[in-house]
Write a protein that holds these residues in place. Structure first.
Motif, PDB file in Angstrom:
ATOM      1  N   ALA A  47       0.795  -1.232   0.076  1.00 47.47           N
ATOM      2  CA  ALA A  47       0.042   0.105  -0.047  1.00 47.47           C
ATOM      3  C   ALA A  47       0.851   1.335  -0.002  1.00 47.47           C
ATOM      4  CB  ALA A  47      -0.913  -0.054   1.204  1.00 47.47           C
ATOM      5  N   LEU A  48       1.796   1.160   0.785  1.00 46.12           N
ATOM      6  CA  LEU A  48       2.986   2.294   0.973  1.00 46.12           C
ATOM      7  C   LEU A  48       3.474   2.558  -0.567  1.00 46.12           C
ATOM      8  CD1 LEU A  48       3.970   4.561   2.854  1.00 46.12           C
ATOM      9  CD2 LEU A  48       5.575   2.666   3.458  1.00 46.12           C
ATOM     10  N   THR A  51       2.175   1.840  -3.397  1.00 43.41           N
ATOM     11  CA  THR A  51       1.147   2.207  -4.326  1.00 43.41           C
ATOM     12  C   THR A  51       1.232   3.522  -4.300  1.00 43.41           C
ATOM     13  OG1 THR A  51       0.026   0.035  -4.194  1.00 43.41           O
ATOM     14  CG2 THR A  51      -0.923   1.773  -5.200  1.00 43.41           C
ATOM     15  N   ILE A  52       0.912   4.208  -3.058  1.00 45.03           N
ATOM     16  CA  ILE A  52       0.667   5.439  -2.708  1.00 45.03           C
ATOM     17  C   ILE A  52       1.950   6.363  -3.122  1.00 45.03           C
ATOM     18  CG2 ILE A  52       0.866   7.465  -0.965  1.00 45.03           C
ATOM     19  CD1 ILE A  52      -0.875   5.238   0.576  1.00 45.03           C
ATOM     20  N   ILE A  62       1.692   9.003  -6.539  1.00 49.27           N
ATOM     21  CA  ILE A  62       1.945  10.431  -6.256  1.00 49.27           C
ATOM     22  C   ILE A  62       2.823  10.899  -7.574  1.00 49.27           C
ATOM     23  CG2 ILE A  62       3.256  12.043  -4.838  1.00 49.27           C
ATOM     24  CD1 ILE A  62       2.352  10.591  -2.475  1.00 49.27           C
TER      25      ILE A  62
END
Length: 147
Positions: free
Chosen positions: A98-99, A101-102, A106
């Motif tokens: 998830a990190l 992907t974020i 960005i």
């Protein structure tokens, strides 16, 4: 007289869930390597050039290190070292995915100012996005293994 070929047995439920471990290391490797692929491409007067993810600032480097962290989790598990029972390994893999992907989203949406003249995104940033989503999927498969 020729014998009829024997039908292959269907995959067992355990074999399907065992794919989580394989998907974890493959997606972690692709995620780490995708930082060295072209994230932005552009052309001006001359050849087409690209900027690799590593050169896009801290986020590109963090994507690389998240991929290495996923690979380290797989290597530790293969060596027989497991995380404490209070920290499920699948949850750590999902959080890392998830990190990543974020961070990739960005960079996909917000092109750094120093690359303002670039015309588009390269294939590498989309590979990074797919690899980070695959890390999340691998974590979900591993959560099924831990049940």
């Amino acid at each position: 007289m020729a014998r009829a070929p024997q039908p292959r047995p269907a995959r067992s439920f355990e074999q399907i869930w065992g794919l989580g471990n394989q998907l974890t290391w493959v997606s972690g490797l692709i995620l780490a390597l995708s930082s060295f692929m072209g994230w932005y491409v552009g052309s001006g007067e001359g050849p087409t050039t690209s900027v690799i993810g590593w050169h896009t600032g801290a986020l590109g480097k963090l994507v690389f290190f998240i991929g290495l962290a996923v690979l380290a989790l797989v290597a530790l598990r293969a060596a027989g070292i497991e995380l404490p029972a209070t920290v499920p390994e699948s949850l750590v893999v999902i959080a890392l995915g998830a990190l990543a992907t974020i961070f990739v989203l960005i960079r996909l949406i917000d092109v750094p100012d120093e690359f303002f003249g670039w015309r588009g995104r390269g294939i590498g940033i989309f590979i990074s996005l797919l690899a980070s989503l695959a890390v999340i999927a691998a974590g979900l498969l591993r959560a099924g293994e831990e049940l």
